[in-house]
Write a protein that holds these residues in place. Sequence first.
Motif: not given
Length: 230
Positions: A24-30, A32-37, A109-112, A115-116
């Motif tokens: 999950f941490a990896v998914v969120k980092a990806l 944040k870097q470039g979107g769900a794509r 929690h702006p990043d979280e 994401l949601v």
Amino acid sequence: MTQPPSQIQQRKTREAQARRDHIFAVVKALIKQGGAREVTIRKVAQEAGFSTTVVYSLFKDKATLITRAMDDDLLALVGVMKNAAAVSADPLQRLRLAGHAYVRFGLAHPDEYALVFMEPRPHAPVEAAEVQHGNAEQDPYAFAHGLLQALAVECLGFVFKDGVLSSDDARKVHLMTQIFWQGLHGLVSLHIVMGEDDPWAPYIAPQTGVDAMLDVLIAGLFQRFRVAAG
């Protein structure tokens, strides 16, 4: 009588949860870097240090993987809304308290939050999430819907018949819920994107903005949805 899990079983459970949390941490980092794509099963496996077989054994596809990565954030959001509203029995005050809690959570929690609620993504079936859809203890929308339904019945003249609202009134409560949610989301997302130093609009503190916005939203709900007497 059910036997308690052995130490080996407990260790395996902890290890499995640790794998999920790392993924999950990896998914969120990806994201944040470039979107769900940026999220693919292969890339997640590579970044997490697992084989694609391991990731596929836990999550059947990309949509499920992203959905499950949001579970903890949804639970955290509904938790702060519930705790805030719990101090009052008045439906108007509960709505205000939950609205303030929503805004505080989003800005803290702006990043979280992004994401949601701000990242376009593939949608998995609701059954794919650990958060139970429609359960006000877990689902933020369901909790907000409960607040608006209480407001509709206690303040706006909506009436239960045989324990349920009419289909038209039920639709109106969903509309009220989404109006309320859209107002809160607009405030949070603008503050996340623009910050305090955007030269295109003067900065207004979130606390000031949410107080005024809730006044306007609630007045509008009463104006638009209150059942006429008689």
